[in-house]
Design an enzyme around this catalytic site. Structure first.
Site: not given
Ligand SMILES: NC(=O)c1ccc[n+]([C@@H]2O[C@H](COP(=O)([O-])OP(=O)(O)OC[C@H]3O[C@@H](n4cnc5c(N)ncnc54)[C@H](O)[C@@H]3O)[C@@H](O)[C@H]2O)c1
Length: 314
Positions: A7, A10, A31-32, A52, A141, A145
């Site tokens: 990710g 992201g 990342d995907i 992926n 989700y 977790k």
């Molecule tokens: N943002 C928040 O408030 C928050 C809160 C608690 C936990 N989290 C966790 O933190 C982590 C990062 O969150 P974020 O806010 O950066 O989210 P985000 O959506 O910006 O980033 C997640 C990334 O995962 C990638 N992804 C999705 N499916 C995929 C796949 N099949 N293969 C490879 N990559 C894939 C997406 O392209 C994206 O870039 C996640 O695990 C999320 O659950 C986030």
């Protein structure tokens, strides 16, 4: 240290990468899909791998080729996206976690750092929720977790992999996507600060834990760096601040008097938000690895405004 960040394209992954590069670590982003506009401040400082998480060979190949010391496992479909497409979310968030842990074990990765969530808890929990409490989430989700926390602990206890996880609050900051049900907390600030009206999809009294992204990144690196002998468990609550949505709006109006904010709750999103904790008890993280948030709600609004300054000449 060489780190692979799943990710990595992201919101949080890019910020973790920037901080690792800043301190001299080598970084590979998997990342995907990467942002079409490029990786911003990261430039070409990190290697990128398209893959992926749901496809085991993609994960195996990324870990085999790059042989990281640490994997930061951040790739996921977030809460709202997972409710829309639960089958994909199962493959990415559940199978993907197994793929990451097993590839890490096979290729000698020393540590896996994982981003769990407040969403791992379900309704009816105390306020604040202790680190050790029943986890009965009502979203897929949240289930993913809990699954990854327990699978990571299995890999740690039975297979010797150093797995560490934080349960993140909703993370605030510029560049956050809309895939999580908690995204209102960022948009309540981001949209008015940019001069746009914002209609929040939650009730004004909605209260969940929040954390500014710089503190979230610091928590992940602090837990990564903590000596193993100080840690009594794999998974830690961390708490930032827990305002109601109305209090976020008031904090924005205090700095941006022209802010246009209204509320029109969406029952599906509200049901997800109502199932989450109001605040987390992070005593163990504070005691064992020195966790302490540094940015409050007013400080968060200030940072959004400061980020605007170069563009607006403010
Ligand atoms: N943002 C928040 O408030 C928050 C809160 C608690 C936990 N989290 C966790 O933190 C982590 C990062 O969150 P974020 O806010 O950066 O989210 P985000 O959506 O910006 O980033 C997640 C990334 O995962 C990638 N992804 C999705 N499916 C995929 C796949 N099949 N293969 C490879 N990559 C894939 C997406 O392209 C994206 O870039 C996640 O695990 C999320 O659950 C986030």
């Amino acid at each position: 240290m060489k780190a692979l960040i799943t990710g990595g394209g992201g919101f949080i992954g890019r910020r973790v990468a920037e901080e690792l590069v800043r301190r001299g670590d080598r970084v590979v982003l998997m990342d995907i899909a990467f942002p079409p506009g490029g990786l911003g401040g990261l430039g070409t400082a990190a290697t990128t791998v398209s893959g992926n998480l749901a496809v085991f060979t993609d994960v195996l190949e990324a870990v085999r080729e790059h042989r990281p010391d640490t994997v930061f496992h951040l790739g996921a479909l977030l809460s709202a996206s997972a409710e829309v497409d639960p089958i994909s979310a199962y493959h990415v968030d559940v199978d993907g976690s197994f793929h990451v842990l097993e590839a890490s074990r096979l290729f000698g990765v020393r540590k896996v750092i994982y981003t769990s969530s407040i969403a791992s808890f379900g309704p009816g929990v105390p306020d604040p929720v202790p680190n050790e409490w029943d986890q009965k989430p009502t979203t897929l989700y949240g289930v993913s977790k809990v699954f990854t926390e327990r699978l990571g602990e299995y890999f740690h206890g039975k297979l010797g992999l150093d797995f560490r996880a934080v349960r993140l609050p909703s993370v605030l900051g510029a560049g956050r996507g809309a895939g999580g049900a908690s995204a209102y907390s960022t948009y309540l600030i981001d949209e008015p600060v940019h001069g746009h009206a914002y209609e929040a999809y939650c009730e004004e009294r909605t209260r969940i834990p929040l954390l500014y992204v710089d503190d979230a990144v610091r928590a992940l690196l602090q837990l990564h760096d903590a000596p193993q002998e100080r840690l009594t468990r794999c998974t830690y609550n961390i708490q930032g601040f827990s305002p109601t949505a109305a209090e976020i709006a008031a904090a924005v109006r205090a700095k941006v008097p022209s802010a246009r904010i209204t509320f029109r709750p969406d029952p599906k999103m509200q049901a997800i938000l109502n199932s989450w904790p109001r605040s987390l008890d992070d005593t163990e993280a504070r005691r064992e690895w020195g966790w302490k948030p540094s940015i409050d709600l007013a400080g968060t609004v200030d940072r959004y405004l400061a980020a605007l300054a170069p563009a607006s000449g403010r």
